[in-house]
Design a protein around this motif. Sequence first.
Motif, PDB file in Angstrom:
ATOM      1  N   LEU A   1       0.801  -1.224   0.000  1.00  0.00           N
ATOM      2  CA  LEU A   1       0.000   0.000   0.000  1.00  0.00           C
ATOM      3  C   LEU A   1       0.835   1.276   0.000  1.00  0.00           C
ATOM      4  O   LEU A   1       0.289   2.365  -0.194  1.00  0.00           O
ATOM      5  N   SER A   2       2.140   1.153   0.149  1.00  0.00           N
ATOM      6  CA  SER A   2       3.000   2.333   0.017  1.00  0.00           C
ATOM      7  C   SER A   2       2.900   2.924  -1.390  1.00  0.00           C
ATOM      8  O   SER A   2       3.232   4.089  -1.598  1.00  0.00           O
ATOM      9  N   GLN A   3       2.420   2.125  -2.343  1.00  0.00           N
ATOM     10  CA  GLN A   3       2.288   2.561  -3.732  1.00  0.00           C
ATOM     11  C   GLN A   3       0.875   3.056  -4.074  1.00  0.00           C
ATOM     12  O   GLN A   3       0.602   3.366  -5.231  1.00  0.00           O
ATOM     13  N   TYR A   4       0.005   3.096  -3.062  1.00  0.00           N
ATOM     14  CA  TYR A   4      -1.399   3.433  -3.310  1.00  0.00           C
ATOM     15  C   TYR A   4      -1.848   4.551  -2.369  1.00  0.00           C
ATOM     16  O   TYR A   4      -2.579   4.302  -1.410  1.00  0.00           O
ATOM     17  N   PRO A   5      -1.440   5.790  -2.626  1.00  0.00           N
ATOM     18  CA  PRO A   5      -1.790   6.887  -1.714  1.00  0.00           C
ATOM     19  C   PRO A   5      -3.294   7.161  -1.667  1.00  0.00           C
ATOM     20  O   PRO A   5      -4.030   6.818  -2.593  1.00  0.00           O
ATOM     21  N   GLY A   6      -3.701   7.752  -0.569  1.00  0.00           N
ATOM     22  CA  GLY A   6      -5.095   8.144  -0.405  1.00  0.00           C
ATOM     23  C   GLY A   6      -5.488   8.106   1.056  1.00  0.00           C
ATOM     24  O   GLY A   6      -4.831   7.453   1.882  1.00  0.00           O
ATOM     25  N   GLU A   7      -6.554   8.787   1.363  1.00  0.00           N
ATOM     26  CA  GLU A   7      -7.030   8.846   2.745  1.00  0.00           C
ATOM     27  C   GLU A   7      -7.461   7.468   3.247  1.00  0.00           C
ATOM     28  O   GLU A   7      -7.191   7.111   4.400  1.00  0.00           O
ATOM     29  N   ASP A   8      -8.110   6.687   2.377  1.00  0.00           N
ATOM     30  CA  ASP A   8      -8.524   5.347   2.783  1.00  0.00           C
ATOM     31  C   ASP A   8      -7.319   4.452   3.078  1.00  0.00           C
ATOM     32  O   ASP A   8      -7.330   3.666   4.028  1.00  0.00           O
ATOM     33  N   THR A   9      -6.263   4.604   2.298  1.00  0.00           N
ATOM     34  CA  THR A   9      -5.032   3.848   2.546  1.00  0.00           C
ATOM     35  C   THR A   9      -4.442   4.239   3.888  1.00  0.00           C
ATOM     36  O   THR A   9      -4.086   3.373   4.694  1.00  0.00           O
ATOM     37  N   LEU A  10      -4.333   5.527   4.121  1.00  0.00           N
ATOM     38  CA  LEU A  10      -3.747   6.018   5.362  1.00  0.00           C
ATOM     39  C   LEU A  10      -4.549   5.547   6.574  1.00  0.00           C
ATOM     40  O   LEU A  10      -3.966   5.097   7.576  1.00  0.00           O
ATOM     41  N   GLN A  11      -5.872   5.602   6.496  1.00  0.00           N
ATOM     42  CA  GLN A  11      -6.699   5.151   7.614  1.00  0.00           C
ATOM     43  C   GLN A  11      -6.493   3.661   7.897  1.00  0.00           C
ATOM     44  O   GLN A  11      -6.375   3.249   9.056  1.00  0.00           O
TER      45      GLN A  11
ATOM     46  N   ALA B   1       5.404   6.132   6.242  1.00  0.00           N
ATOM     47  CA  ALA B   1       6.588   6.971   6.043  1.00  0.00           C
ATOM     48  C   ALA B   1       6.850   7.200   4.549  1.00  0.00           C
ATOM     49  O   ALA B   1       7.150   8.318   4.130  1.00  0.00           O
ATOM     50  N   GLU B   2       6.724   6.154   3.742  1.00  0.00           N
ATOM     51  CA  GLU B   2       6.985   6.264   2.305  1.00  0.00           C
ATOM     52  C   GLU B   2       5.905   7.062   1.572  1.00  0.00           C
ATOM     53  O   GLU B   2       6.178   7.636   0.515  1.00  0.00           O
ATOM     54  N   LEU B   3       4.704   7.092   2.121  1.00  0.00           N
ATOM     55  CA  LEU B   3       3.639   7.878   1.502  1.00  0.00           C
ATOM     56  C   LEU B   3       3.855   9.379   1.698  1.00  0.00           C
ATOM     57  O   LEU B   3       3.196  10.188   1.050  1.00  0.00           O
ATOM     58  N   GLY B   4       4.781   9.729   2.601  1.00  0.00           N
ATOM     59  CA  GLY B   4       5.095  11.131   2.814  1.00  0.00           C
ATOM     60  C   GLY B   4       3.952  11.917   3.418  1.00  0.00           C
ATOM     61  O   GLY B   4       3.647  13.018   2.961  1.00  0.00           O
ATOM     62  N   VAL B   5       3.333  11.367   4.439  1.00  0.00           N
ATOM     63  CA  VAL B   5       2.196  12.034   5.072  1.00  0.00           C
ATOM     64  C   VAL B   5       2.639  13.305   5.776  1.00  0.00           C
ATOM     65  O   VAL B   5       3.811  13.479   6.124  1.00  0.00           O
ATOM     66  N   SER B   6       1.698  14.188   5.998  1.00  0.00           N
ATOM     67  CA  SER B   6       2.002  15.475   6.619  1.00  0.00           C
ATOM     68  C   SER B   6       2.389  15.294   8.085  1.00  0.00           C
ATOM     69  O   SER B   6       2.047  14.299   8.722  1.00  0.00           O
TER      70      SER B   6
END
Length: 187
Positions: free
Chosen positions: A116-126, A148-153
């Motif tokens: 999922l590090s390759q699939y950004p989005g709010e649903d992924t993060l949750q 960490a790899e998604l580069g979240v704020s």
Amino acid sequence: MSKTAHTHHRKLVTDGLLEFKGDQEVLAEALYDNFSAFNANYQAAMVDFFRLSDAPLSDKLITLLKQGTKDKDVLCAVLRYYEKHPVHAYKETILSYLTQTFDENWECVSTAAAVLSQYPGEDTLQALEVALSSQYWYVRLNAARSIAELGVSEDCVMDILDGQDAYAKEQLVYQMASTRERLVQNG
């Protein structure tokens, strides 16, 4: 190969397939067309070959995830294929492997967390935030790496760190530091 009692190690099979000097795409298609004739060990090796040879089978391999192939090694291999070859239209299917409870197949959950590090989005993060509280260390590790790899704020990271889960905090802090270190080293 599958018809004898002898089984070759999965890595040897994958490496042998990668050494094929002919058209690897044609080989990949032929292997996929006969996929069900092989046992799970060889199926996993073939999927590894598909991933490493860049075989364009993403539209076909998704059926293995959607059908929920029983062998966890095959499932994990297919999930890893979609890490190297992301298809965002299949994100929901990949997310489903992270959000389901697989006590006996925690490896699939862990692999999905990494993919999922390759699939950004709010649903992924949750979903990854929830996975940070998994009872399985590798699930927590891969969820933290993906976050960490998604580069979240920083605000999002602070929300996670303000939570009550010590495991989540530990993994996320470690992975954020590791990601920063890799970025500095790689320029």
